[in-house]
Design a protein around this motif. Structure first.
Motif, mmCIF file in Angstrom:
data_model
loop_
_atom_site.group_PDB
_atom_site.id
_atom_site.type_symbol
_atom_site.label_atom_id
_atom_site.label_comp_id
_atom_site.label_asym_id
_atom_site.label_seq_id
_atom_site.Cartn_x
_atom_site.Cartn_y
_atom_site.Cartn_z
ATOM 1 N N PRO A 228 0.804 -1.224 0.000
ATOM 2 C CA PRO A 228 0.000 0.000 0.000
ATOM 3 C C PRO A 228 0.835 1.271 0.000
ATOM 4 O O PRO A 228 0.436 2.275 -0.592
ATOM 5 N N GLN A 229 1.994 1.264 0.640
ATOM 6 C CA GLN A 229 2.832 2.463 0.644
ATOM 7 C C GLN A 229 3.326 2.792 -0.763
ATOM 8 O O GLN A 229 3.301 3.956 -1.177
ATOM 9 N N ILE A 230 3.752 1.792 -1.495
ATOM 10 C CA ILE A 230 4.250 2.025 -2.849
ATOM 11 C C ILE A 230 3.110 2.443 -3.763
ATOM 12 O O ILE A 230 3.263 3.329 -4.601
ATOM 13 N N SER A 231 1.938 1.849 -3.589
ATOM 14 C CA SER A 231 0.784 2.234 -4.400
ATOM 15 C C SER A 231 0.395 3.685 -4.140
ATOM 16 O O SER A 231 0.080 4.426 -5.082
ATOM 17 N N LEU A 232 0.429 4.110 -2.901
ATOM 18 C CA LEU A 232 0.088 5.500 -2.573
ATOM 19 C C LEU A 232 1.120 6.476 -3.119
ATOM 20 O O LEU A 232 0.769 7.550 -3.617
ATOM 21 N N ILE A 233 2.396 6.124 -3.038
ATOM 22 C CA ILE A 233 3.436 6.994 -3.588
ATOM 23 C C ILE A 233 3.294 7.088 -5.102
ATOM 24 O O ILE A 233 3.444 8.165 -5.692
ATOM 25 N N ALA A 234 2.977 5.965 -5.761
ATOM 26 C CA ALA A 234 2.766 5.986 -7.212
ATOM 27 C C ALA A 234 1.569 6.861 -7.569
ATOM 28 O O ALA A 234 1.620 7.639 -8.527
ATOM 29 N N LEU B 160 -0.625 12.014 -9.611
ATOM 30 C CA LEU B 160 -1.433 13.221 -9.427
ATOM 31 C C LEU B 160 -0.588 14.487 -9.482
ATOM 32 O O LEU B 160 -1.000 15.498 -10.045
ATOM 33 N N ALA B 161 0.597 14.425 -8.892
ATOM 34 C CA ALA B 161 1.458 15.610 -8.869
ATOM 35 C C ALA B 161 1.943 15.983 -10.260
ATOM 36 O O ALA B 161 2.130 17.162 -10.560
#
Length: 129
Positions: free
Chosen positions: A39-45, A50-51
């Protein structure tokens, strides 16, 4: 866009293979599916996607808008307008990197504040006509 297809084929078939890549049976290798389950890698991706989406929203409409408002009258001034974000990004990266260091703020508040500032910027721009 279509020029990328032969370029990709040329790179795939003409460049020598990278011997440093690990094989799939190597114990240290991690598959892309395993990475995206984290989940951490998915959120960073997702945050990165988005950025970096601001250029996709601004580029098609900003040049015409700047010409209509009289902010940019020539192609050179429109190019300078688009280069402002690149120069700002280049100058801000070392400072953001220092702030994102774990001993200072940490990466999470920097990512969240960056996304919130981007949201504020989009709200100030307003909807596309």
């Amino acid at each position: 866009g279509l020029a990328l297809l032969p370029a990709a084929a040329l790179i795939y078939y003409r460049l020598p293979p990278d011997d440093r890549r690990r094989s799939s049976d190597d114990a240290g290798g991690v598959s892309m599916k395993a990475l995206l389950r984290n989940p951490q890698i998915s959120l960073i991706a997702l945050a990165s996607m988005l950025a970096n989406s601001d250029y996709a929203f601004l580029e098609p409409t900003l040049a015409d808008h700047a010409k209509a408002r009289g902010h940019a009258s020539s192609e050179a001034s429109i190019g300078l307008l688009f280069s402002i974000s690149s120069v700002t990004y280049t100058l801000a990266c070392p400072l953001i990197g220092i702030l994102a260091n774990r001993q200072r703020c940490g990466p999470r508040p920097i990512i969240v504040s960056g996304l919130l500032l981007q949201l504020l910027g989009f709200l100030l721009i307003g909807p596309s006509p």
